[in-house]
Every structure is written in structure tokens, then in C-alpha cells.
Design an enzyme around this catalytic site. Sequence first.
Site, short mmCIF file in Angstrom:
data_model
loop_
_atom_site.label_atom_id
_atom_site.label_comp_id
_atom_site.label_asym_id
_atom_site.label_seq_id
_atom_site.Cartn_x
_atom_site.Cartn_y
_atom_site.Cartn_z
CD GLU A 33 -2.55 1.74 0.30
OE1 GLU A 33 -3.40 0.98 -0.17
OE2 GLU A 33 -2.35 2.89 -0.15
N GLY A 176 -25.72 14.53 -9.79
CA GLY A 176 -26.67 14.21 -8.70
C GLY A 176 -26.72 12.72 -8.42
CB ALA A 258 -20.05 14.36 -7.33
N GLY A 260 -18.91 10.59 -11.04
CA GLY A 260 -18.56 9.17 -11.08
C GLY A 260 -17.10 8.92 -10.77
CG ASP A 300 -14.10 0.91 -6.27
OD1 ASP A 300 -14.93 0.11 -5.79
OD2 ASP A 300 -14.01 2.10 -5.92
CG HIS A 439 -45.39 -3.71 16.13
ND1 HIS A 439 -45.70 -2.88 15.09
CD2 HIS A 439 -46.07 -3.26 17.21
CE1 HIS A 439 -46.56 -1.97 15.51
NE2 HIS A 439 -46.81 -2.17 16.79
#
Length: 455
Positions: A33, A176, A258, A260, A300, A439
Site C-alpha cells: 500500500e 446528482g 461528482a 462518477g 473497484d 414491532h
Amino acid sequence: MTKVDVTILGGGPGGYLAAERLAHAGKKVVLVEADELGGTCLNVGCIPTKTLLNSAKLYSHALHSSAYGVNVEGASYDWAKMQSWKNEVVKGLVGGIGAMEKRLGVNVIKGYGVFKGPGRVEVNGELIESEHVIIATGSVPVIPPIPGLQDNPSVVDSTGLLSIPEVPGRLAVIGGGVIGVEFAQLFAALGSKVSVIEMMPEIAPMVDKDLAVMMRKSMPEITFSLGCKVTKVEGGTVHYLSAAGAEETVEADTILVAVGRKAAVEGWGAQESGLDLYRGGVVADERMRTNLPNVWAIGDVNGKSLLAHSAYRMAEVAVANILDPQAHRRGEILRTNMVPWVIYTQPEVAGVGLTEDQAREAGYEVVTATAPGYMSGRYVAETSFRAPGAAKIVVDAESQQVLGIQVIASYASEMIWGAVAVLELEMMLGDLRQLTIPHPTVSELIREAAWAVKI
Ligand code: NAI
């Protein structure tokens, strides 16, 4: 020269989890890394954004709490403190990963690794040889070719906006999608005047169109310009063509891009090593195998699903198939159609499986039902204002199999894994109706939607 069982390139959620699982199974692992462990998700993605969104949520709860009989005098926020809390959270989690790798005996090498072909990775001038190589180099933001974005001090990507020194008075958001709406709501909650310019006719492309409209309407403080094409940016001015073809502008102190993210395939030997690449990144099959022997691509970088939880699952799939070449027969593959997604707005939006439109496009005869938020007593008790909330279910009319579930409501992020189980287990509508759901919970909306289907 070092010789190990597996070398992993990239220490984000895909890479670090693969290292942990392999070490657990007794494999000798090197994890390479260049930066901090944790990748985009921990350092500049999921974790810092959710930390800031939680602070903004607390603030907005304080502002609205009188409706619930709780008076908070003089509620205010402190951006610097929000930042330091975010940094503390990130530091703690990143440190935790480092400690876990150490405890499991993973050799974490800090440096920029270059893939030299099957079994060979070079880092800091040293060659590491291994039986397997896992590529987990992640993704980078897309910067579209809009004139005026480069070298413009008003323009930031999500990383820049996360640690901006001051909350901007006016924020323009180009795109968006998930990043766009989460940041738009974060800064709108803190008092910024926010405008979102989206190319498509609706925000958040993965969301069912009915729920996307509800989502947008639950954010009346944000100006959404839909179906608009940004033509250029000049300083803090965004020029765009409206859906009707008119030339419009938005003035902002800060402009977030923003639109993608894309697989990170530059600089580490992807092209030189003969890996098959496509527009989405490194080609990998459902077991995460690339075209090269014993070379795997997860997260990714393979472009299958750009989400941290997909990377976790892909890591486990790759590891299972490394440890046992027959593992895919036991279901150790990535089922991309079963990957849930979440948008951490208020209310949260989450889903899994097919939307109504996708199911119809896939050729199903579809029946759907939507249960409105007021059918959950808990949702009513906790939501005094605006957010309508709903759960929508998509069912194959012929077999009655559940094809998709989407929710817009508080806790949607936490309840959606139940919907994942429904889909993974290929449950029929009748099976879902038979489940007992506690519930009062907001999860009951899914049950209500299941009972509202007319079949
Ligand atoms: P996205 O793909 O979700 O959305 C991009 C949006 O920009 C789309 O709605 C698209 O139509 C629009 N767009 C593209 N070009 C445009 C242009 N020139 N002008 C105006 N609009 C334009 O990408 P986003 O939001 O940048 O997120 C990147 C990745 O990060 C995604 O894969 C997302 O899944 C992931 N992510 C996930 C989060 C979560 O799971 N909660 C949070 C943040 C990011």
C-alpha cells in the site's frame, strides 16, 4: 527477493480483507500500500462522509426537536470540531486495520507496487515473488472534459470537499449521483445554499423512479436542475444548458465535481503486463480471475460494482477460489445482482435487486406494491416533518419470486440486509409474508409492501 504465497496490490477494503482472510487460512501474505491502509473508503470515502453526515443529522435533529417536545436552545455546529471528530474516527479505524494485519502476520509494505506479470510485484526496488497476485488498486474520481474545471481553485472533488476549511456559503454540485446528493444534503443541513446540476432527468440513477422523486422532494432546501448539461465553468460560475435548452448559470463559492469514479489502471503495470482491460477496468470473471494465471482483480478496479461492501465480498470470493479451485461450485462467486446499495441521506435510501423498470426491461411480467411510511408506527413516531418514507417491492407475477426491494426511510441502511437475504434465498412472496418482523420497527414497511401486492 521475498517469496510468499500471495501478494496483494492495494490496501483498501478489498485488499486488506483479502489479506486477513488469507492469513487466517495460514497463507504467507504481502500487502502493498502506497498510502494509508483502508483505501478510499476509510480515508476519504464512506467513513469520513458518514461521520460528517451523522454530525449534520444531530444538528438538524436539534433544530427540529421542538416538534417532539424537546427544546434545544441555541443549537449550533462547529465545523472544526466536526472535522477533528471525523479525523479521529478515521485514524482509529485505519490504526485498527494496521493492528489486525500485524496480529495476523500480514507483511504490510509501504510503497508503490508495480505488477510485473504473474507472480511478480516490484515495490521499493525489491521484487516480491508469489504464487498468486491480487490486484486491488481501487478507483479515482472522473474529471469530465468541461472547460474551466482544471486549475480552478473553486473546484473540488469529494476528497477536497471533505476537509474544506470552511463551510461554503454557496455550493454547486455537478452530478446528482450518490456522492452528489450526500454532500448536497450535508452542506445544506449546515446552511450552505446548494444547487445540484444533473445531466439525467432524475437524481440517483440506481433508485426506483418513484422513490427518487420522493427523495428529491424530501430535500426542498436544495435546488435541483435536472436534465442539464454543464457547458463550462468560469471561476465560481457554472454555465449549463437547461432541459429546455436555455443558457443558465449558478454562482458558487465551491463547486463539487461528482460525476462518477473510474477504475485505477494507470501507473502500476496494468497495460504493460498483458492484463485484459475494458472501459470499466481490469476484466475479471465471477470468481475474480483475470486473463493471467493466478492473477485476481477485486474491488473497484474490476468495475463490477464500485462499493466497499462489494469489494469485501469480492475479496472473500477470490480468497475462497485461491484456497479451493472448486469453491465457485459452493456459491463462492460474486452475484452482482444481489449487491445492495445505500444512500445516506435523511431519510436513507437503500435497495437490492431489480427496480420495477429494470425488471420490465429484463422481460418479467411484474407486480409491485409500495407501503407508505405511515404504515410503520415507529416511523410515524419519529418523523414529524416532510419525509414521506416508503418501501417498494417488485415481484415476478408468474413465479411470485421477489425480484427487488427498495426503501426510503430512516434505518433503511440497516434493514436492507434482510432484503438481501430474501433475494439470495430466492424467496417467494409467500415466504416473505410468513416472516415475523419485530414491532414497532420501520422494517415492517417491507412486510406491509409484501402484503400489499395484489397477485
Ligand atoms: P454516480 O455514478 O453515482 O453519479 C454520477 C452522476 O453524475 C450521475 O447521476 C450522472 O448522470 C451525473 N453526471 C455525469 N456526468 C455529468 C455531467 N457532465 N453533468 C452533470 N451530471 C453528470 O457517481 P458518484 O456520485 O460520483 O459516486 C462515485 C462512486 O462512489 C459510485 O460508484 C458510488 O456508488 C460510490 N459511492 C457510494 C456511496 C454509498 O454507497 N453510499 C457514497 C459515495 C460514493
